[in-house]
Scaffold this active site. Structure first.
Site, mmCIF file in Angstrom:
data_model
loop_
_atom_site.group_PDB
_atom_site.id
_atom_site.type_symbol
_atom_site.label_atom_id
_atom_site.label_comp_id
_atom_site.label_asym_id
_atom_site.label_seq_id
_atom_site.Cartn_x
_atom_site.Cartn_y
_atom_site.Cartn_z
ATOM 1 N N GLU A 91 -35.143 94.519 118.242
ATOM 2 C CA GLU A 91 -35.559 94.688 116.639
ATOM 3 C C GLU A 91 -34.387 94.018 115.795
ATOM 4 O O GLU A 91 -33.036 94.178 116.005
ATOM 5 C CB GLU A 91 -35.850 96.107 116.420
ATOM 6 C CG GLU A 91 -36.994 96.551 117.120
ATOM 7 C CD GLU A 91 -37.264 98.194 116.648
ATOM 8 O OE1 GLU A 91 -36.347 98.518 115.723
ATOM 9 O OE2 GLU A 91 -37.998 98.568 117.410
ATOM 10 N N CYS A 104 -29.599 93.908 109.967
ATOM 11 C CA CYS A 104 -29.194 94.722 110.961
ATOM 12 C C CYS A 104 -29.431 94.299 112.310
ATOM 13 O O CYS A 104 -30.880 94.114 112.601
ATOM 14 C CB CYS A 104 -29.436 96.087 110.796
ATOM 15 S SG CYS A 104 -29.208 97.171 112.082
ATOM 16 N N CYS A 111 -30.642 100.844 125.690
ATOM 17 C CA CYS A 111 -29.325 101.349 125.203
ATOM 18 C C CYS A 111 -28.822 102.526 126.243
ATOM 19 O O CYS A 111 -29.832 103.212 126.438
ATOM 20 C CB CYS A 111 -29.055 101.828 123.859
ATOM 21 S SG CYS A 111 -27.243 102.457 123.822
ATOM 22 N N CYS A 115 -28.492 108.786 122.987
ATOM 23 C CA CYS A 115 -28.466 109.875 121.969
ATOM 24 C C CYS A 115 -29.781 110.388 121.758
ATOM 25 O O CYS A 115 -30.773 109.593 121.569
ATOM 26 C CB CYS A 115 -27.898 109.154 120.819
ATOM 27 S SG CYS A 115 -26.382 108.337 120.870
ATOM 28 N N CYS A 118 -32.474 109.304 118.964
ATOM 29 C CA CYS A 118 -32.491 107.822 118.882
ATOM 30 C C CYS A 118 -33.563 107.263 119.758
ATOM 31 O O CYS A 118 -34.054 107.656 121.063
ATOM 32 C CB CYS A 118 -31.228 107.219 119.253
ATOM 33 S SG CYS A 118 -31.581 105.353 119.266
ATOM 34 N N GLY A 158 -28.949 98.998 120.978
ATOM 35 C CA GLY A 158 -27.863 99.032 121.872
ATOM 36 C C GLY A 158 -26.478 99.542 121.196
ATOM 37 O O GLY A 158 -26.310 99.767 120.190
ATOM 38 N N SER A 190 -20.640 98.486 114.602
ATOM 39 C CA SER A 190 -20.937 100.145 114.631
ATOM 40 C C SER A 190 -21.063 100.745 116.273
ATOM 41 O O SER A 190 -21.777 100.065 116.905
ATOM 42 C CB SER A 190 -22.238 100.716 114.113
ATOM 43 O OG SER A 190 -22.578 101.964 114.291
ATOM 44 N N SER A 213 -20.366 106.232 114.903
ATOM 45 C CA SER A 213 -21.479 107.233 114.827
ATOM 46 C C SER A 213 -20.736 108.542 115.282
ATOM 47 O O SER A 213 -20.378 108.831 116.353
ATOM 48 C CB SER A 213 -22.522 106.912 115.643
ATOM 49 O OG SER A 213 -23.212 105.659 115.100
ATOM 50 N N ASN A 289 -34.374 110.012 111.248
ATOM 51 C CA ASN A 289 -35.824 109.606 111.124
ATOM 52 C C ASN A 289 -36.349 110.262 112.319
ATOM 53 O O ASN A 289 -35.979 110.697 113.389
ATOM 54 C CB ASN A 289 -35.849 108.089 111.665
ATOM 55 C CG ASN A 289 -35.144 107.368 110.612
ATOM 56 O OD1 ASN A 289 -36.001 107.136 109.274
ATOM 57 N ND2 ASN A 289 -34.024 106.697 110.747
ATOM 58 N N CYS A 332 -34.163 102.168 113.482
ATOM 59 C CA CYS A 332 -33.742 101.432 114.664
ATOM 60 C C CYS A 332 -34.599 101.992 116.007
ATOM 61 O O CYS A 332 -34.951 103.263 116.129
ATOM 62 C CB CYS A 332 -32.131 101.972 115.214
ATOM 63 S SG CYS A 332 -31.848 101.835 116.955
HETATM 64 S S1 SF4 Z 1 -27.853 105.493 118.422
HETATM 65 FE FE1 SF4 Z 1 -27.015 103.810 119.125
HETATM 66 S S2 SF4 Z 1 -25.737 104.183 120.885
HETATM 67 FE FE2 SF4 Z 1 -27.174 105.951 120.692
HETATM 68 S S3 SF4 Z 1 -28.900 105.767 121.854
HETATM 69 FE FE3 SF4 Z 1 -29.220 104.817 119.736
HETATM 70 S S4 SF4 Z 1 -28.875 102.406 120.127
HETATM 71 FE FE4 SF4 Z 1 -27.669 103.598 121.644
#
Ligand code: SF4
Length: 344
Positions: A91, A104, A111, A115, A118, A158, A190, A213, A289, A332
């Site tokens: 994306e 972005c 990834c 997290c 996410c 990622g 980032s 982050s 989000n 994201c």
């Molecule tokens: S926030 Fe960034 S580093 Fe963490 S899982 Fe999502 S894409 Fe990966």
């Protein structure tokens, strides 16, 4: 297999042209065309027919496929779902600001950082993106909008420092005067906090902006949200950030996702302010989000404002991020998880 010329450095392209018995300056011409967005050698009007034929036999210019595109009716933000040649998807988000156009981009398909809040990390890492696949996200968005992009943020799907070599190649290409000519200071990378690469990055790209982050005021909360914190402890991360600012003289942006009842109260703000005292930084507060299947709720706006005020009273500059593309799942990983629609 044909050689994909998108994503290789100018010097590698020059060597390739020499191996074909061609002059080096021809490589520069082709490099320039690729980053003007040319999708075929036939579009390169200052290249001879003979050279075009020779190139077609051994080389190609690969392109991402646009699988879905959503345009916000609120602010013109565009979100793209791109298909890679192996069927994976990524994306990108194009945003319009007063200071210019920004994108972005993603650095990996999936990834492995996992997290908890996410959407991108839900299915783990599928593969790294090449430098060309990263650059093509910019080219595709420029072609679609008809507008020049002057700011690039590597903050999509990622962890860029988990794909450091290709990230480096990408930065050099988009900064190159024959590539996209995007200034180092207009690029932001980032990371979720991969300490050894923060050190390499300060040596290799001292002019590129760094965002980290953080998402928590201490190790206990951070470990619950970000598995990477088990490998790289909070205080060591903050020390690496202090070293980075000392070495580069550049301000770090800390991304802090506000999750209701988890990391967003007064005490958390005070603890965070104490950790960041004296560090050249800015804190970007982002109400989380809502992602289907994940049980996190965003902090209320007035709570986010109180958190910001608390930080500012303690001398830490902070803003609550303005939401862009709220009507198109612009956050994201959200588009990848929904069903793609082919539009070209
Ligand atoms: S926030 Fe960034 S580093 Fe963490 S899982 Fe999502 S894409 Fe990966």
């Amino acid at each position: 297999m044909k050689k994909n010329l998108k994503g290789i450095s100018l010097s590698e392209l020059e060597s390739y042209f020499e191996s074909l018995g061609e002059q080096k300056y021809r490589a520069k011409q082709v490099f320039r065309w690729i980053y003007k967005g040319a999708g075929s050698f036939d579009e390169m009007s200052d290249i001879s027919a003979g050279l075009k034929e020779k190139l077609k036999e051994s080389a190609e210019i690969q392109e991402l496929k646009t699988l879905d595109r959503r345009i916000s009716k609120i602010d013109g933000t565009r979100k793209y779902l791109f298909g890679l040649s192996d069927g994976n998807t990524i994306e990108s988000v194009f945003m319009k600001y007063r200071f210019g156009n920004s994108i972005c981009i993603s650095s990996q398909a999936g990834c492995r950082m996992g997290c908890a809040f996410c959407a991108s990390g839900q299915n783990g890492l599928l593969r790294d993106l090449s430098a060309g696949e990263m650059a093509d996200q910019i080219l595709k968005a420029q072609k679609d909008t008809g507008e020049k992009i002057n700011h690039v943020v590597v903050m999509g799907v990622g962890e860029p420092f988990d794909n450091y070599e290709n990230l480096s190649g990408f930065i050099k290409i988009i900064n190159n005067e024959y590539g996209l000519s995007i200034g180092m200071r207009n690029i932001t990378v980032s990371t979720c906090g991969v300490i050894p690469k923060i050190k390499s990055f300060s040596d290799d790209f001292p002019q590129v902006n760094l965002a980290v982050s953080l998402h928590a005021p201490n190790d206990i909360i951070r470990k619950g949200l970000m598995p990477v914190a088990n490998k790289y402890p909070y205080d060591e991360l903050i020390s690496a950030c202090r070293e980075y600012t000392k070495k580069t003289g550049r301000r770090i942006t800390f991304e802090y996702t506000l999750i209701a009842g988890k990391n967003d109260d007064n005490q958390h703000a005070g603890e965070l302010a104490a950790k960041l005292q004296g560090l050249l930084c800015h804190v970007n507060l982002i109400p989380v989000n809502q992602v289907s299947g994940l049980a996190f709720a965003p902090s209320a706006r007035d709570n986010a404002d109180k958190f910001r005020e608390r930080l500012q009273k303690k001398g830490i500059t902070a803003t609550v991020r303005r939401e862009l593309g709220g009507d198109i799942d612009a956050a994201c990983g959200q588009l990848r998880l929904s069903r793609p629609v082919t539009i070209n």
